[in-house]
Enzyme design. Structure first.
Site, PDB file in Angstrom:
ATOM      1  N   ASN A 174      -7.820 -88.550 -37.352  1.00 23.73           N
ATOM      2  CA  ASN A 174      -9.236 -88.463 -36.981  1.00 23.73           C
ATOM      3  C   ASN A 174      -9.790 -87.167 -37.570  1.00 23.73           C
ATOM      4  OD1 ASN A 174     -11.720 -88.294 -35.748  1.00 23.73           O
ATOM      5  ND2 ASN A 174     -10.927 -88.027 -33.671  1.00 23.73           N
ATOM      6  N   LYS A 191     -12.762 -86.127 -37.751  1.00 22.60           N
ATOM      7  CA  LYS A 191     -13.963 -85.610 -37.064  1.00 22.60           C
ATOM      8  C   LYS A 191     -15.027 -85.218 -38.097  1.00 22.60           C
ATOM      9  CE  LYS A 191     -10.959 -84.502 -33.284  1.00 22.60           C
ATOM     10  NZ  LYS A 191     -10.671 -83.703 -32.095  1.00 22.60           N
ATOM     11  N   HIS A 199     -13.780 -92.068 -27.832  1.00 29.27           N
ATOM     12  CA  HIS A 199     -13.161 -90.741 -27.983  1.00 29.27           C
ATOM     13  C   HIS A 199     -13.820 -89.781 -26.989  1.00 29.27           C
ATOM     14  CE1 HIS A 199     -12.000 -86.876 -29.613  1.00 29.27           C
ATOM     15  NE2 HIS A 199     -11.014 -87.503 -30.213  1.00 29.27           N
ATOM     16  N   GLU A 236     -14.748 -86.810 -27.177  1.00 30.61           N
ATOM     17  CA  GLU A 236     -15.896 -86.029 -27.682  1.00 30.61           C
ATOM     18  C   GLU A 236     -17.168 -86.881 -27.657  1.00 30.61           C
ATOM     19  OE1 GLU A 236     -14.098 -84.718 -31.351  1.00 30.61           O
ATOM     20  OE2 GLU A 236     -12.693 -83.515 -30.185  1.00 30.61           O
ATOM     21  N   GLU A 247      -5.356 -89.634 -24.846  1.00 32.04           N
ATOM     22  CA  GLU A 247      -5.648 -88.279 -25.311  1.00 32.04           C
ATOM     23  C   GLU A 247      -6.136 -87.437 -24.136  1.00 32.04           C
ATOM     24  OE1 GLU A 247      -6.604 -88.278 -29.825  1.00 32.04           O
ATOM     25  OE2 GLU A 247      -8.441 -88.678 -28.731  1.00 32.04           O
ATOM     26  N   GLY A 279      -7.474 -80.290 -29.473  1.00 33.29           N
ATOM     27  CA  GLY A 279      -7.947 -79.120 -30.220  1.00 33.29           C
ATOM     28  C   GLY A 279      -7.641 -77.792 -29.541  1.00 33.29           C
ATOM     29  N   SER A 294      -3.447 -82.204 -29.906  1.00 29.35           N
ATOM     30  CA  SER A 294      -2.607 -81.138 -30.472  1.00 29.35           C
ATOM     31  C   SER A 294      -1.230 -81.639 -30.908  1.00 29.35           C
ATOM     32  CB  SER A 294      -2.484 -79.959 -29.504  1.00 29.35           C
ATOM     33  OG  SER A 294      -3.764 -79.409 -29.269  1.00 29.35           O
TER      34      SER A 294
HETATM   35  P1  PGA Z   1      -6.320 -82.660 -32.119  1.00 27.51           P
HETATM   36  O1  PGA Z   1      -7.370 -83.868 -31.911  1.00 27.51           O
HETATM   37  O2  PGA Z   1      -5.094 -83.267 -32.753  1.00 27.51           O
HETATM   38  O3  PGA Z   1      -7.013 -81.690 -33.013  1.00 27.51           O
HETATM   39  O4  PGA Z   1      -6.031 -82.115 -30.755  1.00 27.51           O
HETATM   40  C1  PGA Z   1      -6.946 -85.154 -31.551  1.00 27.51           C
HETATM   41  C2  PGA Z   1      -8.146 -86.068 -31.390  1.00 27.51           C
HETATM   42  O5  PGA Z   1      -9.187 -85.619 -30.906  1.00 27.51           O
HETATM   43  O6  PGA Z   1      -8.090 -87.259 -31.757  1.00 27.51           O
END
Ligand code: PGA
Length: 252
Positions: free
Chosen positions: A10, A12, A97, A99, A169, A175, A215
Site C-alpha cells: 500500500n 499511500k 483502510h 486512514e 491492521e 506507521g 509496521s
Molecule cells: P505500515 O502501513 O506498514 O507503514 O505500518 C500499513 C498499512 O497502512 O497498510
C-alpha cells in the site's frame, strides 16, 4: 486446498510516476517466478494503468486501488469509481483502510456500498479491519473488530465472500514502528476466521486469506507469516523500498 499467500504494498500518497515505474520494475525483476506468492501493488490511482502495463504477463503480480467511491458514477468532483479503476486494469481494491475511516469518516454503510460496486466490476476487495489503541488498552478489541466485520461483510453472498481478502491492521501499529506480536496477530486472525466460519461455514473461512498489516518489515515478517492464520501482509512503509518489499515476499 492451501490458502493463497499474499504480500500487498500500500503505497499511500507517495511516489512520482518515474519513481513508481522504477519501484515496480525493481520488484518484478527481483522476485522469483514460481515463488507461489500473490503480489499486489496498491499505487495512487494515477499510476494504476502504467503499473498494470508493467506487470502484464508476469506471473502472480496484480494491481489494485487504495479506495473507490461508494456510488456508481455522477457529479462527485475528484472521486474515482470502481468502474474506472477496473477499466484501467486493476483486479483489487482496498476498502475500509483505517486512514480512510479516520480521516475521511467512512461509515459501514458506505463500505458496504463500496464492496458491492467492487464485486459488480469484478474487483476483489481487500477489506481492512483493526482496533484503535484505546480499544486495545481497554480490552474491547475483539468487540471492535467483530463489529467492523459484522456490519460490512456479513451481508455478502457466499460467492462474493470467496473473492474477498481480509486484512487485520491494528491502528496503533500502522506507521508507528510498533508491530503486533506474532501471538497478538495470531489471536486476532483466529478470532476473525472463527467469525467468518460462524456466518459462512468452515470451508469459506478456511479459504479466506487474512493479511496482517502494521509496521510489518523484513525483521518481523517471517515470525508473523509463520502464524497459522496469517496468510501474508499488507505493507505500507516497507513497500516503498524494493529490497525491503522483496525480503518480505521471501519471508514465507
Ligand atoms: P505500515 O502501513 O506498514 O507503514 O505500518 C500499513 C498499512 O497502512 O497498510
Amino acid at each position: 486446498m492451501p490458502r493463497k499467500k499474499i504480500v500487498a504494498g500500500n503505497w499511500k500518497m507517495n511516489k512520482s510516476l518515474p519513481e513508481a515505474e522504477a519501484l515496480v520494475k525493481a520488484i518484478v525483476s527481483g522476485s522469483e517466478e514460481g515463488d507461489g506468492v500473490t503480489k499486489i501493488f496498491f499505487p495512487p490511482f494515477v499510476f494504476i494503468e502504467r503499473t498494470a502495463a508493467l506487470i502484464a504477463g508476469k506471473n502472480n503480480f496484480f494491481v489494485g486501488a487504495q479506495n473507490c467511491h461508494h456510488l456508481e458514477s455522477g457529479a462527485y468532483t475528484g472521486e474515482v469509481s470502481a468502474l474506472a479503476i477496473a477499466s484501467c486494469g486493476a483486479q483489487y481494491v482496498l476498502v475500509g483502510h483505517s486512514e480512510r475511516r479516520i480521516y475521511f469518516e467512512e461509515t459501514s454503510e458506505e463500505l458496504r456500498q463500496k464492496l458491492e460496486l467492487a464485486f459488480k466490476h469484478k474487483l476483489s476487495p481487500v477489506y481492512c479491519v483493526g482496533e484503535k489503541l484505546n480499544e486495545r488498552k481497554s480490552n474491547t478489541y475483539f468487540h471492535a473488530v467483530k463489529k467492523q466485520i459484522e456490519e460490512v461483510v456479513f451481508h455478502l453472498s457466499e460467492t462474493q465472500m470467496k473473492s474477498l481478502v481480509l486484512a487485520y491492521e491494528p491502528v496503533w501499529a500502522i506507521g508507528t514502528g510498533e508491530t503486533a506480536t506474532p501471538d497478538q496477530a495470531q489471536e486476532m486472525h483466529a478470532f476473525i476466521r472463527l467469525a467468518v466460519a460462524e456466518k459462512f461455514g468452515h470451508a469459506v473461512a478456511n479459504s479466506t486469506p487474512i493479511l496482517y498489516g502494521g509496521s510489518c518489515n523484513p525483521g518481523n515478517a517471517k515470525e508473523l507469516f509463520a502464524c497459522p492464520d496469517v496468510d501474508g501482509g499488507l505493507i505500507g512503509g516497507a513497500s516503498l523500498k524494493p529490497e525491503e518489499f522483496l525480503s518480505i515476499i521471501n519471508s514465507f
